[in-house]
Design an enzyme around this catalytic site. Structure first.
Site, PDB file in Angstrom:
ATOM      1  N   ASN A  11      19.386 -24.509  18.472  1.00 35.21           N
ATOM      2  CA  ASN A  11      18.392 -25.548  18.777  1.00 35.21           C
ATOM      3  C   ASN A  11      18.550 -26.032  20.217  1.00 35.21           C
ATOM      4  O   ASN A  11      17.563 -26.209  20.934  1.00 35.21           O
ATOM      5  CB  ASN A  11      18.540 -26.728  17.805  1.00 35.21           C
ATOM      6  CG  ASN A  11      17.867 -26.456  16.481  1.00 35.21           C
ATOM      7  OD1 ASN A  11      16.639 -26.478  16.390  1.00 35.21           O
ATOM      8  ND2 ASN A  11      18.652 -26.167  15.461  1.00 35.21           N
ATOM      9  N   ASN A 104      17.802 -36.780  14.708  1.00 36.85           N
ATOM     10  CA  ASN A 104      18.642 -35.757  14.075  1.00 36.85           C
ATOM     11  C   ASN A 104      17.749 -34.701  13.441  1.00 36.85           C
ATOM     12  O   ASN A 104      16.696 -35.014  12.896  1.00 36.85           O
ATOM     13  CB  ASN A 104      19.483 -36.425  12.978  1.00 36.85           C
ATOM     14  CG  ASN A 104      20.353 -35.433  12.227  1.00 36.85           C
ATOM     15  OD1 ASN A 104      21.071 -34.635  12.829  1.00 36.85           O
ATOM     16  ND2 ASN A 104      20.290 -35.457  10.898  1.00 36.85           N
ATOM     17  N   HIS A 106      17.584 -31.783  10.500  1.00 42.26           N
ATOM     18  CA  HIS A 106      18.263 -31.492   9.229  1.00 42.26           C
ATOM     19  C   HIS A 106      17.518 -30.365   8.503  1.00 42.26           C
ATOM     20  O   HIS A 106      16.288 -30.378   8.441  1.00 42.26           O
ATOM     21  CB  HIS A 106      18.288 -32.762   8.370  1.00 42.26           C
ATOM     22  CG  HIS A 106      19.028 -32.575   7.096  1.00 42.26           C
ATOM     23  ND1 HIS A 106      20.413 -32.576   7.042  1.00 42.26           N
ATOM     24  CD2 HIS A 106      18.599 -32.339   5.839  1.00 42.26           C
ATOM     25  CE1 HIS A 106      20.797 -32.360   5.785  1.00 42.26           C
ATOM     26  NE2 HIS A 106      19.709 -32.215   5.041  1.00 42.26           N
ATOM     27  N   SER A 133      13.524 -31.172   8.815  1.00 40.91           N
ATOM     28  CA  SER A 133      13.040 -32.512   9.155  1.00 40.91           C
ATOM     29  C   SER A 133      13.712 -32.998  10.432  1.00 40.91           C
ATOM     30  O   SER A 133      14.897 -32.737  10.640  1.00 40.91           O
ATOM     31  CB  SER A 133      13.424 -33.520   8.058  1.00 40.91           C
ATOM     32  OG  SER A 133      13.061 -33.075   6.775  1.00 40.91           O
ATOM     33  N   ASP A 138      19.324 -43.780  11.148  1.00 43.68           N
ATOM     34  CA  ASP A 138      19.678 -45.171  10.837  1.00 43.68           C
ATOM     35  C   ASP A 138      21.042 -45.186  10.153  1.00 43.68           C
ATOM     36  O   ASP A 138      21.766 -44.191  10.191  1.00 43.68           O
ATOM     37  CB  ASP A 138      18.560 -45.866  10.036  1.00 43.68           C
ATOM     38  CG  ASP A 138      18.434 -45.331   8.625  1.00 43.68           C
ATOM     39  OD1 ASP A 138      19.297 -44.522   8.204  1.00 43.68           O
ATOM     40  OD2 ASP A 138      17.492 -45.736   7.926  1.00 43.68           O
ATOM     41  N   ASP A 142      21.351 -38.993   6.835  1.00 50.35           N
ATOM     42  CA  ASP A 142      20.113 -38.225   6.673  1.00 50.35           C
ATOM     43  C   ASP A 142      18.960 -39.079   6.160  1.00 50.35           C
ATOM     44  O   ASP A 142      18.186 -38.672   5.288  1.00 50.35           O
ATOM     45  CB  ASP A 142      20.347 -36.999   5.773  1.00 50.35           C
ATOM     46  CG  ASP A 142      21.320 -36.017   6.414  1.00 50.35           C
ATOM     47  OD1 ASP A 142      21.331 -35.929   7.652  1.00 50.35           O
ATOM     48  OD2 ASP A 142      22.075 -35.366   5.682  1.00 50.35           O
TER      49      ASP A 142
HETATM   50  C1  GAR Z   1      20.654 -26.605  12.086  1.00 52.94           C
HETATM   51  O1  GAR Z   1      20.105 -25.838  11.066  1.00 52.94           O
HETATM   52  C2  GAR Z   1      20.576 -28.078  11.729  1.00 52.94           C
HETATM   53  O2  GAR Z   1      19.457 -28.384  10.961  1.00 52.94           O
HETATM   54  C3  GAR Z   1      21.844 -28.265  10.949  1.00 52.94           C
HETATM   55  O3  GAR Z   1      22.787 -27.518  11.654  1.00 52.94           O
HETATM   56  C4  GAR Z   1      22.150 -26.360  12.195  1.00 52.94           C
HETATM   57  C5  GAR Z   1      22.603 -26.178  13.618  1.00 52.94           C
HETATM   58  O4  GAR Z   1      22.151 -24.962  14.142  1.00 52.94           O
HETATM   59  N1  GAR Z   1      22.198 -29.641  10.872  1.00 52.94           N
HETATM   60  C6  GAR Z   1      22.710 -30.200   9.780  1.00 52.94           C
HETATM   61  O5  GAR Z   1      22.955 -29.579   8.767  1.00 52.94           O
HETATM   62  C7  GAR Z   1      22.975 -31.687   9.897  1.00 52.94           C
HETATM   63  N2  GAR Z   1      23.234 -32.249   8.615  1.00 52.94           N
HETATM   64  P1  GAR Z   1      22.309 -24.635  15.678  1.00 52.94           P
HETATM   65  O6  GAR Z   1      23.736 -25.011  16.060  1.00 52.94           O
HETATM   66  O7  GAR Z   1      22.095 -23.168  15.766  1.00 52.94           O
HETATM   67  O8  GAR Z   1      21.295 -25.424  16.426  1.00 52.94           O
END
Ligand code: GAR
Length: 194
Positions: A11, A104, A106, A133, A138, A142
């Site tokens: 990301n 964030n 998720h 999402s 807050d 999540d």
């Molecule tokens: C993503 O899928 C994000 O939604 C998740 O970690 C991944 C990071 O991927 N986040 C969570 O699970 C937060 N609870 P990336 O390091 O390749 O961007």
């Protein structure tokens, strides 16, 4: 913006790419990670974005760990904090320092499947639809106002790898839009309504 990430950083990479192409008007001031071996570090280094590794285990109290993160973000003068795969729960102490300025991403259609095993749980539960999402952060995990969600169908042949990949593709689309939206709300002082 300041980016908080604990993992591979796909990301984060997407934000770098769009910013470099001039398709997303952001200035990534700093990457903060809590993991020595996180893939996002190399991504930051390769484009000379300052990064800082702040490890929870180096601090005797969570508040001191968070204070180090807070001070780093303040030093870099960030307007918006983007949690892009940040896998550590933040406390109200942190959240209240940047009220309505943290978003964030998720990998589920919140409020379904909160927590760290969202994709796995959506599969084991037999869900037929899932997604991702982006929300303001807050005090609850999540939770917080949703900014954008994107949905996809889960097929019988899907497994954790295929579903993770498909969700990531959607994440890379909604995170940049969410940053624009959050930035607009923050800069125009609309956050009182959220
Ligand atoms: C993503 O899928 C994000 O939604 C998740 O970690 C991944 C990071 O991927 N986040 C969570 O699970 C937060 N609870 P990336 O390091 O390749 O961007």
């Amino acid at each position: 913006i300041g980016v908080l990430a604990s993992g591979e950083g796909t990301n984060f990479q997407e934000l770098i790419n769009l910013s470099e192409k001039g398709e997303l008007d952001i200035d990534i001031k700093v990457l903060i990670t809590n993991k020595d071996d996180a893939g996002c570090i190399e991504r930051a280094e390769s484009v000379k974005i300052p990064h800082k590794i702040i490890r929870g285990k180096d601090f005797s109290q969570k508040e001191l760990f968070e204070l180090e993160i807070i001070n780093t973000l303040i030093n870099y003068d960030v307007e918006l904090i983007v949690m892009a795969g940040w896998m550590k729960i933040v406390t109200p102490f942190f959240i209240n320092k940047f009220k309505n300025k943290i978003i964030n991403i998720h990998p589920s259609l919140l409020p379904a499947y909160k927590g760290g095993s969202a994709i796995k749980e959506s599969l084991s539960n037999g869900s037929k639809i899932t997604g991702c999402s982006v929300h303001f952060v807050d005090e609850e995990v999540d939770s917080g106002s949703l900014i954008i969600q994107a949905a996809l169908q889960i097929f019988d042949k899907d497994n954790i790898e295929t579903l993770t990949k498909k969700i990531q593709i959607l994440e890379h689309k909604i995170l940049p839009h969410s940053i624009c939206h959050a930035g607009f709300l923050i800069r125009h002082n609309f956050m009182g309504n959220y």
